[in-house]
Design a protein around this motif. Structure first.
Motif, mmCIF file in Angstrom:
data_model
loop_
_atom_site.group_PDB
_atom_site.id
_atom_site.type_symbol
_atom_site.label_atom_id
_atom_site.label_comp_id
_atom_site.label_asym_id
_atom_site.label_seq_id
_atom_site.Cartn_x
_atom_site.Cartn_y
_atom_site.Cartn_z
ATOM 1 N N UNK A 105 0.846 -1.205 0.000
ATOM 2 C CA UNK A 105 0.000 0.000 0.000
ATOM 3 C C UNK A 105 0.884 1.258 0.000
ATOM 4 N N UNK A 106 1.953 1.236 0.779
ATOM 5 C CA UNK A 106 2.871 2.388 0.801
ATOM 6 C C UNK A 106 3.595 2.550 -0.528
ATOM 7 N N UNK A 107 4.068 1.423 -1.065
ATOM 8 C CA UNK A 107 4.831 1.431 -2.311
ATOM 9 C C UNK A 107 3.996 1.919 -3.488
ATOM 10 N N UNK A 108 2.732 1.529 -3.508
ATOM 11 C CA UNK A 108 1.850 1.908 -4.613
ATOM 12 C C UNK A 108 0.835 2.949 -4.133
ATOM 13 N N UNK A 111 -1.956 4.395 -6.447
ATOM 14 C CA UNK A 111 -3.062 3.466 -6.732
ATOM 15 C C UNK A 111 -4.090 3.478 -5.599
ATOM 16 N N UNK A 112 -3.609 3.536 -4.352
ATOM 17 C CA UNK A 112 -4.531 3.448 -3.216
ATOM 18 C C UNK A 112 -5.126 4.808 -2.840
ATOM 19 N N UNK A 113 -4.394 5.880 -3.110
ATOM 20 C CA UNK A 113 -4.963 7.223 -2.920
ATOM 21 C C UNK A 113 -6.104 7.393 -3.929
ATOM 22 N N UNK A 114 -5.911 6.829 -5.133
ATOM 23 C CA UNK A 114 -6.964 6.895 -6.151
ATOM 24 C C UNK A 114 -8.249 6.223 -5.684
ATOM 25 N N UNK A 115 -8.135 5.227 -4.819
ATOM 26 C CA UNK A 115 -9.351 4.609 -4.293
ATOM 27 C C UNK A 115 -10.188 5.663 -3.565
ATOM 28 N N UNK A 116 -9.535 6.484 -2.739
ATOM 29 C CA UNK A 116 -10.257 7.549 -2.034
ATOM 30 C C UNK A 116 -10.835 8.565 -3.022
ATOM 31 N N UNK A 150 -10.731 19.146 -5.011
ATOM 32 C CA UNK A 150 -9.470 18.797 -5.684
ATOM 33 C C UNK A 150 -9.123 17.357 -5.308
ATOM 34 N N UNK A 151 -8.757 16.527 -6.303
ATOM 35 C CA UNK A 151 -8.393 15.134 -5.979
ATOM 36 C C UNK A 151 -7.205 15.077 -5.016
ATOM 37 N N UNK A 152 -7.211 14.061 -4.197
ATOM 38 C CA UNK A 152 -6.104 13.846 -3.256
ATOM 39 C C UNK A 152 -4.894 13.326 -4.025
ATOM 40 N N UNK A 153 -3.702 13.737 -3.602
ATOM 41 C CA UNK A 153 -2.495 13.298 -4.280
ATOM 42 C C UNK A 153 -1.609 12.406 -3.422
ATOM 43 N N UNK A 154 -1.868 12.356 -2.103
ATOM 44 C CA UNK A 154 -1.047 11.512 -1.224
ATOM 45 C C UNK A 154 -1.833 11.190 0.041
ATOM 46 N N UNK A 155 -1.353 10.185 0.784
ATOM 47 C CA UNK A 155 -1.982 9.858 2.065
ATOM 48 C C UNK A 155 -1.848 11.038 3.029
ATOM 49 N N UNK A 156 -0.696 11.692 2.967
ATOM 50 C CA UNK A 156 -0.440 12.828 3.854
ATOM 51 C C UNK A 156 -1.464 13.938 3.615
ATOM 52 N N UNK A 157 -1.727 14.214 2.343
ATOM 53 C CA UNK A 157 -2.695 15.248 1.985
ATOM 54 C C UNK A 157 -4.100 14.843 2.440
ATOM 55 N N UNK A 158 -4.440 13.580 2.289
ATOM 56 C CA UNK A 158 -5.732 13.072 2.744
ATOM 57 C C UNK A 158 -5.919 13.351 4.229
ATOM 58 N N UNK A 159 -4.877 13.028 4.998
ATOM 59 C CA UNK A 159 -4.921 13.206 6.451
ATOM 60 C C UNK A 159 -5.051 14.681 6.830
ATOM 61 N N UNK A 160 -4.344 15.542 6.081
ATOM 62 C CA UNK A 160 -4.390 16.987 6.354
ATOM 63 C C UNK A 160 -5.755 17.585 6.017
ATOM 64 N N UNK A 167 -4.365 8.157 9.555
ATOM 65 C CA UNK A 167 -3.624 7.097 8.872
ATOM 66 C C UNK A 167 -4.462 6.379 7.806
ATOM 67 N N UNK A 168 -4.774 7.082 6.709
ATOM 68 C CA UNK A 168 -5.599 6.495 5.640
ATOM 69 C C UNK A 168 -4.994 5.233 5.024
ATOM 70 N N UNK A 169 -3.661 5.101 5.057
ATOM 71 C CA UNK A 169 -3.030 3.885 4.520
ATOM 72 C C UNK A 169 -3.369 2.691 5.401
ATOM 73 N N UNK A 170 -3.286 2.872 6.730
ATOM 74 C CA UNK A 170 -3.597 1.778 7.664
ATOM 75 C C UNK A 170 -5.056 1.333 7.554
ATOM 76 N N UNK A 171 -5.931 2.292 7.291
ATOM 77 C CA UNK A 171 -7.356 1.978 7.133
ATOM 78 C C UNK A 171 -7.530 1.008 5.956
ATOM 79 N N UNK A 172 -6.811 1.266 4.861
ATOM 80 C CA UNK A 172 -6.889 0.377 3.688
ATOM 81 C C UNK A 172 -6.290 -0.994 3.990
ATOM 82 N N UNK A 173 -5.145 -1.006 4.685
ATOM 83 C CA UNK A 173 -4.491 -2.271 5.036
ATOM 84 C C UNK A 173 -5.451 -3.123 5.865
#
Length: 197
Positions: A105-108, A111-116, A150-160, A167-173
């Protein structure tokens, strides 16, 4: 070979990450030791499909190694491969699963930010975002409102930008692991689905 042939060949190749490597073969393999080949378990990179695999005995692998599982003509390290369920995995593979999914999820991230950014309603009352652990109506609406701007571009931006989404990445995991463990889950968003090329 034309360019379209080359790209279609590439999309047909399925890669997986090794979750457990058993140099002396599977414990339930009743054959004598000298007939057993190294075996293990792997998880598909694109669709999180779980596999039991036999490896070329001349290769020494580690957890996290990437291998080709399909088609057979493309396999170099894997000699046999079959799909399995979560309960069929070795305890070692089960314990590695969360780390491997998390790394993927971190590496890609894109792809996973696009899910949001792209998640859609499933029914009139249920949205794909609501399938994620901890995301209720209020958080879902915040995500939908923010992505309209505006579309999200990173997990960090999602969180902000989305207050309350930690931790949007952990939610997906967590959701992917849930889909892997529970075969009877009504809606599967990640497991068993291949990205369309």
């Amino acid at each position: 070979m034309s360019d379209s042939d080359a790209s279609s060949d590439e999309t047909d190749v399925r890669r997986a990450v090794v979750l457990d490597y058993l140099p002396h073969g599977l414990s339930d393999d009743g054959r004598p030791q000298y007939q057993k080949s190294p075996a293990g378990y792997a998880m598909g990179i694109e669709d999180f499909q779980l596999y039991q695999v036999a490896f070329d005995e001349n290769e020494r692998l580690t957890i996290g190694t990437r291998v080709v599982v399909e088609p057979a003509s493309e396999q170099d390290i894997v000699t046999q491969c079959s799909t399995v369920d979560y309960d069929d995995l070795s305890s070692g593979a089960q314990s590695e699963l969360e780390y491997v999914v998390s790394d993927l999820v971190e590496e890609e991230e894109g792809r996973f930010v696009d899910f949001y950014n792209e998640a859609q309603p499933i029914t009139l009352r249920l949205h794909q975002l609501n399938l994620l652990p901890g995301i209720g109506k209020k958080l879902r609406n915040s995500i939908l409102d923010e992505r309209k701007r505006k579309p999200f571009e990173s997990f960090e931006e999602l969180e902000e930008r989305v207050s309350g989404l930690h931790d949007p990445a952990d939610v997906l995991v967590e959701r992917i692991i849930e889909e892997l463990r529970d075969e009877d889950l009504k809606y599967k968003t990640f497991v068993g689905r291949r990205e369309e090329a």
